[in-house]
Write an enzyme that holds these catalytic residues in place. Structure first.
Site, PDB file in Angstrom:
ATOM      1  N   HIS A 166       0.832  -1.224   0.000  1.00  0.00           N
ATOM      2  CA  HIS A 166       0.000   0.000   0.000  1.00  0.00           C
ATOM      3  C   HIS A 166       0.860   1.265   0.000  1.00  0.00           C
ATOM      4  O   HIS A 166       0.457   2.297   0.539  1.00  0.00           O
ATOM      5  CB  HIS A 166      -0.942   0.044   1.219  1.00  0.00           C
ATOM      6  CG  HIS A 166      -1.672  -1.228   1.461  1.00  0.00           C
ATOM      7  ND1 HIS A 166      -2.897  -1.518   0.901  1.00  0.00           N
ATOM      8  CD2 HIS A 166      -1.341  -2.320   2.184  1.00  0.00           C
ATOM      9  CE1 HIS A 166      -3.291  -2.721   1.288  1.00  0.00           C
ATOM     10  NE2 HIS A 166      -2.371  -3.234   2.061  1.00  0.00           N
ATOM     11  N   SER A 293      15.874  19.581 -17.354  1.00  0.00           N
ATOM     12  CA  SER A 293      14.663  20.353 -17.604  1.00  0.00           C
ATOM     13  C   SER A 293      15.068  21.592 -18.398  1.00  0.00           C
ATOM     14  O   SER A 293      16.142  22.145 -18.180  1.00  0.00           O
ATOM     15  CB  SER A 293      14.037  20.753 -16.271  1.00  0.00           C
ATOM     16  OG  SER A 293      13.238  21.905 -16.444  1.00  0.00           O
ATOM     17  N   LYS A 299      17.171  20.263 -12.177  1.00  0.00           N
ATOM     18  CA  LYS A 299      16.497  18.983 -12.418  1.00  0.00           C
ATOM     19  C   LYS A 299      17.373  17.951 -13.117  1.00  0.00           C
ATOM     20  O   LYS A 299      18.153  18.260 -13.995  1.00  0.00           O
ATOM     21  CB  LYS A 299      15.240  19.201 -13.268  1.00  0.00           C
ATOM     22  CG  LYS A 299      14.101  19.883 -12.558  1.00  0.00           C
ATOM     23  CD  LYS A 299      13.565  19.081 -11.377  1.00  0.00           C
ATOM     24  CE  LYS A 299      12.728  17.896 -11.795  1.00  0.00           C
ATOM     25  NZ  LYS A 299      11.479  18.283 -12.426  1.00  0.00           N
TER      26      LYS A 299
END
Ligand code: ARG
Length: 473
Positions: A166, A293, A299
């Protein structure tokens, strides 16, 4: 031939010769052609033609000189295609007619090559030959990815991470154990591919257009020449001419197996994307295998893994296209079937290149031991071990589950980690806890005591790594 019919034979592709007064309208030719994509079958088309010619010679339809000339002609055409020097003509519709027509121009006996053969059994043959090679290639790529996963596990064999259910931290596992889960999945993909291969590996040539031939074709010989044999060397031949030309189950099966493979690679990609993020920080993908990016200078994005995940969509789509294509099709060959190729090619290309690039990326991925250790030392991961401790002291598991639940609540209330609770605090919940209870939270001991088959214990994971290393060598 009359003057008139000679003229018409010149203007028309062979498939329209005689019967038609002229060639197709330009827009019809453009709409119906398949050469723009089925040229890829050229090697297999030539191999199939060579085997067919040899068989026609064996049954007395082609002389020795004729078969030699045909094979030489096909060979020369093959070399020109490979060198990019062959001109494909869209007006000749497809790869089969392009090659045959060029051959016949060069070798008069080429006009005999299509004896007892139709493009219907020819295209079924070419696709099976092509797919057989693709499956072999793909199996190699999958084994490559499996090897990289095993190697990454071996190089980081001490690393423990939380296992998740989960998306919540559940229990500790070796990093290698997590990777080996994918090795198992990929192995099932290989098994399915081999199973699919056994049905691809059946020779349809000799089915003709729909009803075989009145000529005494030696189908076994063709099958043997093209290596359509089982493990015992027995020729594998389709047993119904109508099924032989209209069956595309083998393509559906491949696309279905490939779809599940794509699911597995996509799930792996998703894990890698998560692990590469700063929230996890478990891995670092090398610069060469990440992208930047255009706006944010800081990034470093895991685009390969994202595309691997994203490409699953087209692989599913191709399977759905093929199923839809076949669903309402009456027997036997219908031109609809020409639509099978691009879907099949796209699936084969996509899964093959994806498996390969994901393997290359993993080869250039480092594991951040410190971040993994920090995450794995969360004592809550060993709450189940604490319940097992009580079970060993003869407490029924349901009761042990309840007691440890109360211990977790107490830790939460006191703002302590589970392993910081004193023995007195543990005993305030249940007297069964003894002096040895805090020992449960020793991660090394905990990993050492998961020794059943398939468990992420120290010995078992080492055993599994060794088993895979051997299997994949
Ligand atoms: N290009 C066709 C295909 O891919 C080859 C078979 C054509 N057969 C025919 N009878 N028109 O399916």
């Amino acid at each position: 031939m009359s003057k008139q019919s000679k003229k018409s034979a010149r203007k028309n592709p062979v498939s329209r010769s005689g019967r038609f007064s002229g060639g197709p309208a330009a827009d019809v030719a453009q709409f119906t052609e398949s050469i723009s994509f089925d040229w890829r079958l050229w090697k297999h088309d030539i191999l199939g033609s060579m085997a067919h010619a040899e068989m026609l010679h064996q049954i007395g339809i082609l002389s020795k000189a004729e078969v030699r000339a045909i094979v030489r002609g096909l060979d020369a055409i093959g070399q020109e295609i490979a060198a990019g020097k062959f001109t494909w003509k869209p007006e000749l519709e497809d790869v089969h007619m392009n090659i045959e027509s060029e051959l016949t121009k060069r070798v008069p006996a080429g006009a005999k090559l299509h004896t007892a053969r139709s493009r219907n059994d020819q295209v079924a043959l070419d696709m099976r030959l092509w797919l057989r090679d693709e499956i072999t290639g793909l199996l190699g790529e999958i084994a490559g990815l499996q090897r990289v996963l095993v190697a990454l596990g071996e190089h980081n064999s001490e690393v423990i991470i939380p296992g998740y259910t989960h998306m919540q931290r559940a229990q500790p596992v070796y990093f290698a154990h997590h990777l080996l889960a994918y090795v198992e999945m990929l192995e099932r993909d290989c098994e399915r591919l081999w199973d699919c291969h056994s049905r691809v590996n059946i020779c349809p040539l000799g089915s003709g257009a729909i009803a075989g031939s009145t000529l005494p074709l030696d189908r076994s010989l063709v099958a043997k020449l093209l290596d359509f044999v089982d493990v015992a060397g027995r020729p594998q031949i389709t047993q119904n001419s109508m099924d032989g030309v209209s069956d595309r189950d083998f393509a559906v099966e491949f696309c279905s197996v490939a779809a599940l493979l794509a699911v597995h690679v996509s799930r792996l990609s998703e894990d890698l994307i998560l692990w590469a993020g700063s929230e996890f920080n478990f891995i670092k993908i090398a610069d060469a295998y990440t992208t930047g990016s255009s706006l944010m200078p800081q990034k470093k994005n895991p685009d390969i893994a994202e595309l691997a995940r994203g490409k699953t969509g087209r692989v599913f789509g191709n399977l759905m296209s093929l199923l839809t294509l076949l669903k309402g099709l009456p027997m036997t060959y219908n031109r609809d079937l020409q639509e099978d190729k691009e879907r099949l090619f796209d699936t084969a290309d996509t899964v093959r290149s994806t498996v390969r690039i994901v393997a290359a990326m993993l080869e250039h991925t480092a594991v951040n031991h410190a971040a993994c250790a920090t995450a794995a030392c969360d004592p809550a991961l060993l709450a189940t071990d604490l319940a097992d401790y009580l079970v060993r002291k003869n407490m029924p598991f349901r009761q042990a589950h309840h007691v440890v639940g109360a211990v977790v609540a107490l830790a939460e209330q006191t703002g302590k980690a589970l392993n910081q609770l004193t023995l007195a605090e543990l005993q305030s919940v249940d007297k069964t806890f003894g002096k040895d209870a805090p020992g449960v939270f020793n991660l090394k001991t905990a990993m050492g005591s998961r020794n059943i088959i398939g468990a992420p214990g120290t010995k078992e994971v080492a055993k599994q790594l060794a088993r895979w290393r051997k299997l994949l060598s």
